[in-house]
Write a protein that holds these residues in place. Structure first.
Motif, PDB file in Angstrom:
ATOM      1  N   UNK A   1      41.600  30.082  36.994  1.00  0.00           N
ATOM      2  CA  UNK A   1      40.584  31.092  36.690  1.00  0.00           C
ATOM      3  C   UNK A   1      40.120  30.959  35.242  1.00  0.00           C
ATOM      4  N   UNK A   2      41.065  30.775  34.324  1.00  0.00           N
ATOM      5  CA  UNK A   2      40.719  30.681  32.905  1.00  0.00           C
ATOM      6  C   UNK A   2      39.958  29.401  32.572  1.00  0.00           C
ATOM      7  N   UNK A   3      40.241  28.324  33.297  1.00  0.00           N
ATOM      8  CA  UNK A   3      39.638  27.038  32.947  1.00  0.00           C
ATOM      9  C   UNK A   3      38.377  26.729  33.757  1.00  0.00           C
ATOM     10  N   UNK A   4      38.054  27.572  34.725  1.00  0.00           N
ATOM     11  CA  UNK A   4      36.910  27.321  35.595  1.00  0.00           C
ATOM     12  C   UNK A   4      35.641  27.956  35.026  1.00  0.00           C
ATOM     13  N   UNK A   5      34.535  27.228  35.130  1.00  0.00           N
ATOM     14  CA  UNK A   5      33.253  27.738  34.642  1.00  0.00           C
ATOM     15  C   UNK A   5      32.322  28.126  35.781  1.00  0.00           C
ATOM     16  N   UNK A   6      32.675  27.753  37.004  1.00  0.00           N
ATOM     17  CA  UNK A   6      31.871  28.083  38.174  1.00  0.00           C
ATOM     18  C   UNK A   6      32.272  29.478  38.662  1.00  0.00           C
ATOM     19  N   UNK A   7      31.328  30.404  38.605  1.00  0.00           N
ATOM     20  CA  UNK A   7      31.612  31.799  38.959  1.00  0.00           C
ATOM     21  C   UNK A   7      32.068  31.944  40.406  1.00  0.00           C
ATOM     22  N   UNK A   8      31.524  31.146  41.301  1.00  0.00           N
ATOM     23  CA  UNK A   8      31.928  31.229  42.710  1.00  0.00           C
ATOM     24  C   UNK A   8      33.383  30.826  42.892  1.00  0.00           C
ATOM     25  N   UNK A   9      33.801  29.778  42.203  1.00  0.00           N
ATOM     26  CA  UNK A   9      35.191  29.332  42.299  1.00  0.00           C
ATOM     27  C   UNK A   9      36.123  30.360  41.665  1.00  0.00           C
ATOM     28  N   UNK A  10      35.712  30.938  40.536  1.00  0.00           N
ATOM     29  CA  UNK A  10      36.522  31.972  39.882  1.00  0.00           C
ATOM     30  C   UNK A  10      36.719  33.147  40.824  1.00  0.00           C
ATOM     31  N   UNK A  11      35.654  33.554  41.496  1.00  0.00           N
ATOM     32  CA  UNK A  11      35.754  34.668  42.433  1.00  0.00           C
ATOM     33  C   UNK A  11      36.701  34.323  43.585  1.00  0.00           C
ATOM     34  N   UNK A  12      36.610  33.108  44.089  1.00  0.00           N
ATOM     35  CA  UNK A  12      37.502  32.678  45.169  1.00  0.00           C
ATOM     36  C   UNK A  12      38.961  32.694  44.721  1.00  0.00           C
ATOM     37  N   UNK A  13      39.224  32.177  43.520  1.00  0.00           N
ATOM     38  CA  UNK A  13      40.587  32.167  42.997  1.00  0.00           C
ATOM     39  C   UNK A  13      41.106  33.583  42.789  1.00  0.00           C
ATOM     40  N   UNK A  14      40.242  34.469  42.311  1.00  0.00           N
ATOM     41  CA  UNK A  14      40.663  35.856  42.088  1.00  0.00           C
ATOM     42  C   UNK A  14      40.989  36.548  43.410  1.00  0.00           C
ATOM     43  N   UNK A  15      40.212  36.249  44.449  1.00  0.00           N
ATOM     44  CA  UNK A  15      40.494  36.837  45.761  1.00  0.00           C
ATOM     45  C   UNK A  15      41.847  36.369  46.295  1.00  0.00           C
ATOM     46  N   UNK A  16      42.113  35.086  46.147  1.00  0.00           N
ATOM     47  CA  UNK A  16      43.391  34.548  46.604  1.00  0.00           C
ATOM     48  C   UNK A  16      44.540  35.140  45.795  1.00  0.00           C
ATOM     49  N   UNK A  17      44.348  35.270  44.495  1.00  0.00           N
ATOM     50  CA  UNK A  17      45.375  35.849  43.630  1.00  0.00           C
ATOM     51  C   UNK A  17      45.658  37.297  44.022  1.00  0.00           C
ATOM     52  N   UNK A  18      44.623  38.044  44.315  1.00  0.00           N
ATOM     53  CA  UNK A  18      44.797  39.438  44.749  1.00  0.00           C
ATOM     54  C   UNK A  18      45.572  39.495  46.061  1.00  0.00           C
TER      55      UNK A  18
END
Length: 68
Positions: free
Chosen positions: A19-36
């Motif tokens: 999440x911290x190293x990603x610049x693509x907002x869609x990928x960040x959102x996907x990672x955050x959903x999985x983390x949640x």
């Protein structure tokens, strides 16, 4: 597949790093959903494991003295 608490911690750290190293907002959102989901499911699994230890069975080891 069962994950240990250590496995979950490693996966959580990897997702946080991604999440911290990603610049693509869609990928960040996907990672955050999985983390949640991971945190929610891990929390429920820990509660379930704690409840399973409260099964009502207790062992009385003092009875072994009757065998001597």
């Amino acid at each position: 597949m069962d994950f240990t608490s250590q496995d979950i911690a490693v996966i959580e750290q990897a997702l946080q790093f991604a999440i911290k190293s990603q610049h693509d907002a869609n990928k960040v959102q996907s990672y955050q959903e999985v983390l949640t989901k991971l945190r929610t499911n891990a929390s429920e699994a820990m509660k379930s494991a704690a409840y399973s230890l409260q099964d009502g069975f207790r062992f009385d080891y003092d009875d072994s003295s009757d065998l001597q």
